[in-house]
Design an enzyme around this catalytic site. Structure first.
Site, PDB file in Angstrom:
ATOM      1  N   TYR A   1      56.798 -14.564  43.925  1.00 44.97           N
ATOM      2  CA  TYR A   1      55.882 -15.578  43.390  1.00 44.97           C
ATOM      3  C   TYR A   1      55.068 -16.212  44.514  1.00 44.97           C
ATOM      4  O   TYR A   1      53.837 -16.345  44.402  1.00 44.97           O
ATOM      5  CB  TYR A   1      56.682 -16.651  42.650  1.00 44.97           C
ATOM      6  CG  TYR A   1      55.844 -17.798  42.143  1.00 44.97           C
ATOM      7  CD1 TYR A   1      55.085 -17.666  40.984  1.00 44.97           C
ATOM      8  CD2 TYR A   1      55.801 -19.016  42.820  1.00 44.97           C
ATOM      9  CE1 TYR A   1      54.309 -18.719  40.511  1.00 44.97           C
ATOM     10  CE2 TYR A   1      55.029 -20.067  42.356  1.00 44.97           C
ATOM     11  CZ  TYR A   1      54.293 -19.916  41.205  1.00 44.97           C
ATOM     12  OH  TYR A   1      53.519 -20.952  40.749  1.00 44.97           O
TER      13      TYR A   1
ATOM     14  N   GLY B   1      45.491 -18.635  29.975  1.00 46.64           N
ATOM     15  CA  GLY B   1      46.828 -19.186  29.783  1.00 46.64           C
ATOM     16  C   GLY B   1      46.819 -20.599  29.260  1.00 46.64           C
ATOM     17  O   GLY B   1      47.609 -21.436  29.707  1.00 46.64           O
ATOM     18  N   ALA B   2      45.972 -20.884  28.277  1.00 47.31           N
ATOM     19  CA  ALA B   2      45.746 -22.265  27.846  1.00 47.31           C
ATOM     20  C   ALA B   2      46.601 -22.691  26.659  1.00 47.31           C
ATOM     21  O   ALA B   2      46.326 -23.719  26.042  1.00 47.31           O
ATOM     22  CB  ALA B   2      44.266 -22.453  27.496  1.00 47.31           C
TER      23      ALA B   2
END
Length: 290
Positions: free
Chosen positions: A164, A19-20
């Site tokens: 979450y 997720g960069a």
């Protein structure tokens, strides 16, 4: 003990950051690549075109590889295509979605992206990992009510934040159980979890009302939020450490070791979650693969 980012020697070290392309992941990848000549930073991302644009703006040696954590076939393809050592795996990617959605494998999307995908990726890559595994968690885990009998929200109503929070508690339980297993087989690999604090990212900036106002007034930058991640990834810390910001109840500024909820410390719950995660993903502990 507090931390400020004074880059250590990262020459010839390889970091994989999931997720960069934005937020904390991008800030983490950028800081690692800038830290010193010779470090290799791999951006593991869903959108390779966006990843390439981001990588072009990061100094140092970077590489972009496709990875969708919500798709176990993509996770397996990433692991099967890897050759060579990984010094540090940073499980950064995560989502929070307002309504109940399913991954391509049929799992609730937050569970798939935030826990099951990183669980499978880490285990599949363990034979390559030489130093540590860092997983982004959150103090939101203190609000979790993790129900192993209904992880996929088949029976209970879906609530975005509660779901979450449950995935973030799962991250801490995963990190602890992984460290226990690594220690049991005599592996030198360490685990760490990192809480970035209250950060202005894509997930938080989309909120309105009071949440949006708090984000505008109190949230720190992704670069500041990356400090606990960099601490977890590069400092000499014991296995199963949990890092977070130093100030405002661990929500802003710097990095230090922090505590977690009693539930997140429960070894029996961690083992049961691990066993369930193995059944759901079909991936087992692979640290001693021949």
């Amino acid at each position: 003990m507090t931390f400020s980012w004074n880059p250590p020697d990262l020459h010839d070290r390889t970091f994989v950051v999931t997720g960069a392309t934005s937020g904390i992941g991008r800030a983490t990848a950028t800081a690692l690549a800038r830290a010193g000549a010779g470090a290799r930073v791999v951006l593991a991302v869903r959108d390779v075109d966006k990843g390439a644009r981001v990588a072009a703006e990061i100094p140092g040696e970077t590489e972009v590889r496709p990875l969708d954590l919500a798709d176990l076939s993509s996770v397996r393809a990433f692991a099967e295509g890897w050759d060579g050592p990984i010094d540090v795996l940073v499980n950064n990617a995560g989502v929070s979605v307002p309504d109940l959605r399913r991954s391509v494998d049929g799992f609730e999307l937050q569970l798939a992206t935030n826990h099951l995908g990183p669980f499978a990726l880490t285990n599949l890559l363990l034979p390559h990992i030489t130093d540590r595994v860092v997983t982004l968690a959150s103090q939101a885990e203190r609000a979790a009510r993790l129900d192993l009998d209904d992880l996929e929200r088949q029976r209970t109503p879906y609530k975005e934040f509660r779901t979450y929070a449950g995935t973030k508690q799962a991250n801490l339980l995963f990190s602890a159980e992984l460290q226990r297993r690594l220690h049991a087989v005599g592996s030198p690999v360490r685990t760490a979890a990192a809480h970035p604090g209250f950060v202005a990212t894509g997930m938080s900036q989309g909120s309105g009302g009071l949440g949006g106002l708090m984000t505008r007034l109190l949230a720190q930058s992704p670069e500041d939020g990356a400090l606990p991640v960099l601490y977890a990834a590069t400092a000499d810390l014991p296995g199963d450490s949990f890092t977070g910001p130093e100030h405002l109840m661990h929500m802003r500024g710097g990095a230090e070791l922090i505590n977690r909820s009693a539930t997140a410390k429960d070894p029996d719950l961690a083992r049961r979650l691990w066993d369930l995660s193995e059944r759901l993903t079909g991936v087992t502990f692979l640290a001693l693969r021949p």
